[in-house]
Design a protein around this motif. Structure first.
Motif, short mmCIF file in Angstrom:
data_model
loop_
_atom_site.label_atom_id
_atom_site.label_comp_id
_atom_site.label_asym_id
_atom_site.label_seq_id
_atom_site.Cartn_x
_atom_site.Cartn_y
_atom_site.Cartn_z
N GLY A 330 53.37 -0.20 -19.24
CA GLY A 330 54.17 0.81 -18.55
C GLY A 330 53.72 1.13 -17.14
O GLY A 330 54.39 1.90 -16.45
N CYS A 331 52.62 0.53 -16.67
CA CYS A 331 52.13 0.84 -15.32
C CYS A 331 52.70 -0.15 -14.32
O CYS A 331 52.71 -1.36 -14.57
N GLU A 332 53.17 0.35 -13.18
CA GLU A 332 53.76 -0.51 -12.16
C GLU A 332 52.89 -0.66 -10.92
O GLU A 332 53.31 -1.23 -9.92
N ARG A 333 51.66 -0.14 -10.96
CA ARG A 333 50.80 -0.19 -9.78
C ARG A 333 50.56 -1.65 -9.37
O ARG A 333 50.26 -2.51 -10.20
N PRO A 334 50.69 -1.96 -8.08
CA PRO A 334 50.55 -3.35 -7.63
C PRO A 334 49.10 -3.82 -7.65
O PRO A 334 48.16 -3.02 -7.70
N ALA A 335 48.94 -5.13 -7.56
CA ALA A 335 47.61 -5.71 -7.62
C ALA A 335 46.72 -5.24 -6.48
O ALA A 335 45.50 -5.16 -6.62
N SER A 336 47.32 -4.91 -5.34
CA SER A 336 46.53 -4.54 -4.16
C SER A 336 45.71 -3.28 -4.37
O SER A 336 44.75 -3.04 -3.65
N VAL A 337 46.07 -2.45 -5.36
CA VAL A 337 45.31 -1.21 -5.59
C VAL A 337 44.57 -1.25 -6.93
O VAL A 337 44.11 -0.22 -7.42
N CYS A 338 44.46 -2.44 -7.53
CA CYS A 338 43.86 -2.56 -8.87
C CYS A 338 42.41 -3.04 -8.80
O CYS A 338 41.99 -3.73 -7.87
N HIS A 339 41.65 -2.67 -9.85
CA HIS A 339 40.28 -3.13 -10.02
C HIS A 339 40.26 -4.34 -10.96
O HIS A 339 41.16 -4.52 -11.79
N SER A 340 39.23 -5.15 -10.84
CA SER A 340 39.04 -6.27 -11.76
C SER A 340 38.10 -5.80 -12.88
O SER A 340 36.89 -5.66 -12.66
N HIS A 341 38.65 -5.56 -14.05
CA HIS A 341 37.88 -5.00 -15.17
C HIS A 341 37.34 -6.11 -16.07
O HIS A 341 38.08 -7.00 -16.49
N HIS A 342 36.04 -6.06 -16.37
CA HIS A 342 35.43 -6.98 -17.33
C HIS A 342 35.76 -6.50 -18.75
O HIS A 342 35.35 -5.41 -19.15
N ILE A 343 36.49 -7.30 -19.50
CA ILE A 343 36.86 -6.92 -20.87
C ILE A 343 35.60 -6.77 -21.72
O ILE A 343 35.41 -5.76 -22.40
N ARG A 344 34.76 -7.77 -21.69
CA ARG A 344 33.42 -7.66 -22.29
C ARG A 344 32.46 -7.36 -21.15
O ARG A 344 32.37 -8.12 -20.19
N SER A 345 31.78 -6.24 -21.24
CA SER A 345 30.94 -5.77 -20.15
C SER A 345 30.02 -6.86 -19.63
O SER A 345 29.44 -7.63 -20.40
N TRP A 346 29.90 -6.93 -18.29
CA TRP A 346 29.00 -7.89 -17.68
C TRP A 346 27.56 -7.64 -18.12
O TRP A 346 26.78 -8.57 -18.29
#
Length: 407
Positions: A330-346
């Motif tokens: 449901g979120c429409e925020r564009p890639a330019s304002v997104c973070h790269s989240h590690h699904i399994r913590s680094w």
């Protein structure tokens, strides 16, 4: 209710949410019954019999609600119930499936309004296509809030049931509709308003988006962030007067459809996921730097893993090509304002690779870290499992809003 209220303090958080959900279901069922009463009163002409000019005036006087609220309720009643015409014929409800779901407490009032407005724009289509549109919207209403549902309708459902849109108005001016009115006050402040054509509007949004991001301590409202972003864009333009170049290089555009397909597309065809026609896109592409992207099976960007926490530019680019924006449902925020989240913590050994990354806006990034929402990739698609207090069945969900952009 008084009996429940006196024991609220004994409820656990999950029990409290369960009671809230049950109360919401009751409100929705009561609203369905309310609409049935309104439909009957309107069909009978009750307002006229009691001396009122119309049913709206009767509701404003007897229920102490605004005219806007009264008109909306009557519009819902008309859309969800059959009505007799002056000739005695029966006009079938335009939203029968929505009526059933509301009576069952499965859609809220705002979702009913979103569906009604969307269905109202399809009056040029055959009844079977309108019915399909309602079915698709109702299916999504189980997971989406009203705003996300409205975006889903415009970006996905409309492409299915009405890909060509309404017949064009050939009386429209050929020149793009652009206006800007501005007034400068004595102290130098400026107030302005205007409107832009679809192509310029898309450009404007993309220019503002990178500057509109807000952090956890940001107390600015939406309008303030947009104003600051606009000021930043103007400063950029002042520093680089030869826009749309950037540091002497043309704007970069990554095409996720083939150049051959773009070249062959009919000029008037609106490209999926945009409001731009193929002709407009070709005109933009002829003056930009096109980035070829090597894609794997099923249009997935090739995965390149490196032992680093910070996501390198080449992996970030692949992540953007895959998710296209915040992947949360449901979120429409564009890639330019997104973070790269590690699904399994680094820190737990999770690699910095496409198979362990997902794009999330700041709000949903924080939600994933602080709540019981879970995310995993299935065939390269991020799926999110809600906590049991959101969905007792914990049925996985995905973001459908960026699907068109994926081609």
């Amino acid at each position: 209710m008084g009996e429940i209220a006196s024991t609220l303090w004994q409820l656990s958080n999950r029990e409290l949410v369960a009671h809230i959900s049950a109360s919401e279901d009751k409100l929705r069922r009561d609203y369905a019954e309310h609409l049935a009463l309104l439909a009957e009163a309107d069909a009978r002409g009750t307002a006229y019999e009691l001396g009122y000019s119309n049913t709206t005036a009767l509701l404003v006087h007897t229920q102490n609600i605004s005219r806007r609220e009264a008109n909306q309720r009557l519009a819902h009643a008309a859309a969800l119930h059959d009505a007799k015409t002056p000739t005695g014929a029966v006009a079938e409800a335009s939203m029968p499936l929505t009526a059933k779901k509301l009576a069952a407490g499965e859609v809220c009032v705002e979702q009913v309004e979103v569906i009604r407005k969307f269905i109202g724009t399809l009056d040029h289509l055959e009844p079977d296509k309108v019915a399909l549109a309602e079915e698709l919207m109702i299916e999504r209403a189980a997971e989406d809030d009203p705003n996300a549902l409205a975006r889903y309708g415009e970006r996905w459902v409309r492409d299915i049931v009405d890909p060509d849109g309404k017949p064009p108005n050939f009386d429209e001016p050929q020149r793009p509709e652009r206006e800007l009115r501005r007034h400068v006050y004595r102290d130098g402040r400026m107030q302005f308003s205007g409107r832009l054509d679809a192509e310029t509007s898309a450009l404007f949004d993309q220019l503002l988006a990178p500057f509109e991001k807000n952090g956890p301590d940001d107390t600015r409202g939406y309008a303030e962030r947009a104003g600051d972003a606009f000021a930043d864009v103007l400063q950029k333009a002042a520093n680089c007067p030869d826009l749309p170049t950037h540091n002497g290089l043309k704007t970069e555009v990554a095409f996720t459809i083939s150049m051959d397909e773009l070249a062959k597309a009919v000029d008037e065809r609106v490209l999926p996921g945009t409001q731009l026609t193929a002709g407009e896109m070709r005109r933009i592409a002829c003056d930009c730097h096109v980035l070829p992207a090597v894609m794997g099976g099923e249009s997935k960007p090739l995965d390149v893993a490196v032992p680093a926490y910070v996501v390198p530019a080449h992996i970030r680019r692949g992540l953007v090509l895959r998710d296209h924006g915040c992947a949360f449902p449901g979120c429409e925020r564009p890639a330019s304002v997104c973070h790269s989240h590690h699904i399994r913590s680094w820190l737990q050994g999770g690699p910095t690779a496409l198979g362990n990354l997902v794009l999330l806006c700041g709000h949903h990034h924080r939600l994933i870290h602080r709540s019981e929402w879970e995310v995993k990739l299935v065939d390269g698609v991020p799926w999110f499992t809600p906590p049991d207090y959101v969905d007792p069945e914990r049925k996985p969900r995905r973001n459908h809003l960026h699907r068109l952009a994926a081609g």
